[in-house]
Design an enzyme around this catalytic site. Structure first.
Site, PDB file in Angstrom:
ATOM      1  N   GLU A  43       0.871  -1.170   0.000  1.00  0.00           N
ATOM      2  CA  GLU A  43       0.000   0.000   0.000  1.00  0.00           C
ATOM      3  C   GLU A  43       0.914   1.228   0.000  1.00  0.00           C
ATOM      4  OE1 GLU A  43      -2.720   0.376   3.305  1.00  0.00           O
ATOM      5  OE2 GLU A  43      -3.458   2.294   2.513  1.00  0.00           O
ATOM      6  N   ARG A 269       5.715 -12.876   9.265  1.00  0.00           N
ATOM      7  CA  ARG A 269       6.391 -11.626   8.933  1.00  0.00           C
ATOM      8  C   ARG A 269       7.743 -11.578   9.633  1.00  0.00           C
ATOM      9  NH1 ARG A 269       2.953  -7.572   9.049  1.00  0.00           N
ATOM     10  NH2 ARG A 269       4.377  -5.923   9.602  1.00  0.00           N
ATOM     11  N   LYS A 279       4.896   0.490   9.098  1.00  0.00           N
ATOM     12  CA  LYS A 279       4.931   1.783   8.408  1.00  0.00           C
ATOM     13  C   LYS A 279       4.274   2.874   9.235  1.00  0.00           C
ATOM     14  CE  LYS A 279       3.275   0.016   4.599  1.00  0.00           C
ATOM     15  NZ  LYS A 279       2.691  -0.123   3.270  1.00  0.00           N
TER      16      LYS A 279
HETATM   17  P1  ATP Z   1       3.274  -2.413   7.905  1.00  0.00           P
HETATM   18  O1  ATP Z   1       2.771  -3.331   8.963  1.00  0.00           O
HETATM   19  O2  ATP Z   1       4.711  -2.117   7.979  1.00  0.00           O
HETATM   20  O3  ATP Z   1       2.457  -1.175   7.751  1.00  0.00           O
HETATM   21  P2  ATP Z   1       1.844  -3.594   5.830  1.00  0.00           P
HETATM   22  O4  ATP Z   1       1.605  -5.035   5.894  1.00  0.00           O
HETATM   23  O5  ATP Z   1       0.707  -2.723   6.190  1.00  0.00           O
HETATM   24  O6  ATP Z   1       3.151  -3.252   6.594  1.00  0.00           O
HETATM   25  P3  ATP Z   1       1.777  -3.491   3.025  1.00  0.00           P
HETATM   26  O7  ATP Z   1       2.119  -2.368   2.148  1.00  0.00           O
HETATM   27  O8  ATP Z   1       0.373  -3.916   3.091  1.00  0.00           O
HETATM   28  O9  ATP Z   1       2.331  -3.123   4.432  1.00  0.00           O
HETATM   29  O10 ATP Z   1       2.716  -4.727   2.717  1.00  0.00           O
HETATM   30  C1  ATP Z   1       2.949  -5.257   1.440  1.00  0.00           C
HETATM   31  C2  ATP Z   1       3.350  -6.693   1.581  1.00  0.00           C
HETATM   32  O11 ATP Z   1       4.480  -6.819   2.415  1.00  0.00           O
HETATM   33  C3  ATP Z   1       2.232  -7.502   2.228  1.00  0.00           C
HETATM   34  O12 ATP Z   1       2.085  -8.697   1.496  1.00  0.00           O
HETATM   35  C4  ATP Z   1       2.738  -7.754   3.614  1.00  0.00           C
HETATM   36  O13 ATP Z   1       2.241  -8.958   4.097  1.00  0.00           O
HETATM   37  C5  ATP Z   1       4.254  -7.768   3.420  1.00  0.00           C
HETATM   38  N1  ATP Z   1       4.934  -7.388   4.649  1.00  0.00           N
HETATM   39  C6  ATP Z   1       4.737  -6.280   5.390  1.00  0.00           C
HETATM   40  N2  ATP Z   1       5.495  -6.288   6.498  1.00  0.00           N
HETATM   41  C7  ATP Z   1       6.212  -7.432   6.469  1.00  0.00           C
HETATM   42  C8  ATP Z   1       7.177  -8.043   7.334  1.00  0.00           C
HETATM   43  N3  ATP Z   1       7.563  -7.458   8.464  1.00  0.00           N
HETATM   44  N4  ATP Z   1       7.686  -9.241   6.972  1.00  0.00           N
HETATM   45  C9  ATP Z   1       7.311  -9.832   5.834  1.00  0.00           C
HETATM   46  N5  ATP Z   1       6.410  -9.327   4.983  1.00  0.00           N
HETATM   47  C10 ATP Z   1       5.860  -8.138   5.282  1.00  0.00           C
HETATM   48 MG    MG Z   2      -1.081  -3.738   5.242  1.00  0.00          MG
END
Ligand code: ATP
Ligand code: MG
Length: 577
Positions: A43, A269, A279
């Site tokens: 996102e 994760r 983020k």
């Molecule tokens: P954050 O928790 O940092 O805001 P998010 O999951 O909201 O991360 P997205 O932009 O939705 O951020 O993430 C894009 C992809 O990266 C998703 O498939 C998510 O599952 C993966 N992802 C995010 N954080 C991690 C992590 N710490 N380890 C592995 N994959 C991750």
């Molecule tokens: Mg997310």
């Protein structure tokens, strides 16, 4: 680190992880007509971090290993949090990591028309309804893990009424929050995701790509599975927190008889010690000015790591070592640093730099003489050759490399003692000059032994230490920024009672040294250039160098015994006092 990863690492063989096992099996069975297609779906509401690198390496990695494709899809369904600058940074970071989406850069917002049509189809099938409860009421009606939810009084609106209301939602006839479109599933489900989840909400907001075209926006759960399906994704890899959403993912695709029904597979994760990987929280650090920006070299963002001096190879190697598993764990940040050192060791040019200079005058060396001494550029790689380092009567050495009263296992310079200057000569400290008023040491008067040129004594005399140094008149002034972990706590994401994660920010995470001296070879250094400062660590030229003369970031220290000596000293001095 969990033990199975360690095991794989040490055996050196790459056994297939559970996701690659599933994919290999699917391909063998000609599932999806033998196609493999993954996607990385960030996102655009922040910069990518090292956790995202794990997901990027996994999605692009399996695609390339098994002859499939991987899309980059920006999941831009929430205009209130998103921004085009984030999109640019995401593209830059994925490319920098070494992955190529070719012509497959997509946006969930490209599908808004189709998603709207899918929503109409669900309504027509009696599988979705417009709910006029307030957000608070919806929450109350939702129930809890132990109590079932309650059906909304609007749940049984007719298809015609729902179609009419939904069209009017789209036509901006209602204010934000006046109503939502919900899936009609089961308010008694034990899975809260299945209790008539919201599919669309009203947001009178300009979207960074679709402008003012829409005032209703699809929710993640609705947009995500359908975007995957539209793109022909076969394996939809996501992190464990989406496990409860999987039944909804499947339900939506089943109701709509989707031609392509991707398989959602969840993996753990990445969590790292001394690091925050969210983020939202990283944005808080940026907005509270706890760091200088998303690319502050202390940030775990890919832009921060890049500026710090990390290489894509080190990060990819790290992601390979940690592997993917189905259970959550926390990886020691020392492993990331280990991967970094391993990579920099083979690629980094060695140079000499003095961070806290102490002047040394070689009393028996001619005043107007300069010798060009041969120095090795990288002992790990003979092809990197040698360079010339100027040696003169006035030099700088590291203040830490001299002690008036050396503790027991301090072998470096002290009054009357002889040490080696790297690539140069043996020198001996004859006299210590102090400032009359502050008593601070300002200069060491030394002598050198001309017979030890190159750093060896012909008669086999031994010295216990080799110091780095620079020529005072030839060296270049530089700023060096030293970094420590951003947090003082191994897990800064503690429970609410322990306070805010920002309470554990490390006040010593940045130290700026402004009067460092580096050897003249570095006059040709470019931004991003990576060097090993002998005995000190790996350093990288910061973009600020354009404005301020040479500025270096310490990427990572060497595993040096210095820290140990200091510790022992501290212990000894605390015992004395
Ligand atoms: P954050 O928790 O940092 O805001 P998010 O999951 O909201 O991360 P997205 O932009 O939705 O951020 O993430 C894009 C992809 O990266 C998703 O498939 C998510 O599952 C993966 N992802 C995010 N954080 C991690 C992590 N710490 N380890 C592995 N994959 C991750
Ligand atoms: Mg997310």
């Amino acid at each position: 680190m969990n033990s199975s990863h360690n095991h794989n690492r040490e055996s050196g063989k790459r056994s297939l992880d559970f996701i690659r096992t599933i994919i290999a099996e699917d391909l063998k069975n000609n599932k999806n007509s033998g196609r493999l297609h993954t996607r990385f779906p960030p996102e655009p509401n922040g910069f990518l971090h090292i956790g995202h690198a794990k997901a990027i390496c996994l999605n692009f990695g399996v695609a390339s290993e098994f002859g499939g494709l991987c899309n980059l899809r920006l999941d831009d369904t929430n205009p209130s949090k998103e921004d085009v600058s984030y999109i640019e940074s995401i593209k830059e970071d994925v490319s920098w990591l070494g992955f190529d989406w070719q012509d497959r850069l997509f946006y969930a917002s490209d599908y808004f028309d189709r998603l709207y049509e899918y929503a109409l189809e669900l309504i027509k099938k009696g599988k979705a309804y417009v709910d006029s409860l307030s957000a608070d009421e919806i929450r109350q009606y939702r129930g809890t893990l132990t109590e079932p939810g309650k059906e909304s009084p609007y749940r049984n609106r007719s298809v015609e009424e729902n179609l009419d209301l939904f069209r009017r939602m789209r036509n901006a006839e209602f204010d934000d929050g006046a109503c939502v479109l919900r899936a009609k599933i089961d308010m008694g489900s034990s899975n809260l995701s299945m209790r008539d989840p919201t599919l669309y909400r009203i947001r009178h907001m300009v979207h960074h790509r679709t402008g003012e075209k829409w005032c209703i926006y699809p929710m993640y759960d609705f947009a995500h599975c359908l975007s995957d399906s539209i793109e022909g994704i076969t394996h939809s890899l996501c992190t464990l927190e989406f496990e409860n959403n999987r039944p909804l993912y499947d339900w939506i695709l089943n109701q709509l008889d989707a031609q392509c029904h991707p398989q959602q597979i969840e993996f753990a994760r990445l969590n790292l010690t001394y690091t925050i990987l969210s983020k939202r929280k990283l944005l808080e650090l940026v907005e509270s000015k706890s760091v200088s920006g998303w690319d502050d070299p202390r940030m775990p963002t890919l832009s921060g790591l890049r500026r710090r001096g990390f290489t894509p190879e080190a990060i990819r190697n790290f992601c390979q070592l940690i592997g993917v598993a189905k259970f959550n764990s926390t990886v020691d940040i020392a492993l990331l640093e280990h991967c970094l050192r391993g990579d920099l060791n083979i690629r980094a040019q060695r140079v000499m730099a003095v961070l806290r200079p102490l002047k040394v005058v070689i009393m028996n060396y001619p005043e107007d003489k300069t010798e060009e001494l041969k120095a090795v550029n990288n002992p790990e790689d003979p092809e990197m050759g040698t360079r010339k380092v100027p040696f003169t009567r006035e030099l700088y050495i590291e203040r830490d490399d001299f002690r008036q009263d050396p503790p027991k296992n301090f072998y470096r310079l002290s009054p009357g003692r002889e040490v080696r200057l790297r690539y140069a000569y043996f020198i001996k400290c004859e006299e210590v000059i102090r400032d009359g008023s502050t008593a601070e040491i300002t200069e060491l008067r030394c002598t050198y032994d001309p017979a030890t040129k190159g750093g060896d004594s012909p008669e086999g005399r031994k010295v216990k230490a080799t110091l780095h140094w620079v020529s005072a008149p030839h060296s270049i002034k530089a700023e060096v920024r030293l970094y420590e972990y951003l947090f003082t706590k191994e897990n800064p994401m503690q429970s609410k009672e322990e306070g805010d994660f920002k309470d554990y920010l490390n006040p010593k995470s940045l130290e700026i040294l402004k009067s460092c001296r580096v050897e003249p070879f570095l006059s040709s250094a470019c931004v991003g250039g990576k060097y090993q400062f002998e005995r000190l660590g790996y350093f990288c030229v910061d973009p600020d160098s354009f404005k301020k003369g040479l500025v270096f970031n310490r990427t990572v220290s060497l595993r040096d015994t210095w820290a140990k000596i200091q510790k022992a000293e501290k212990k000894a001095s605390s015992r004395v006092s």
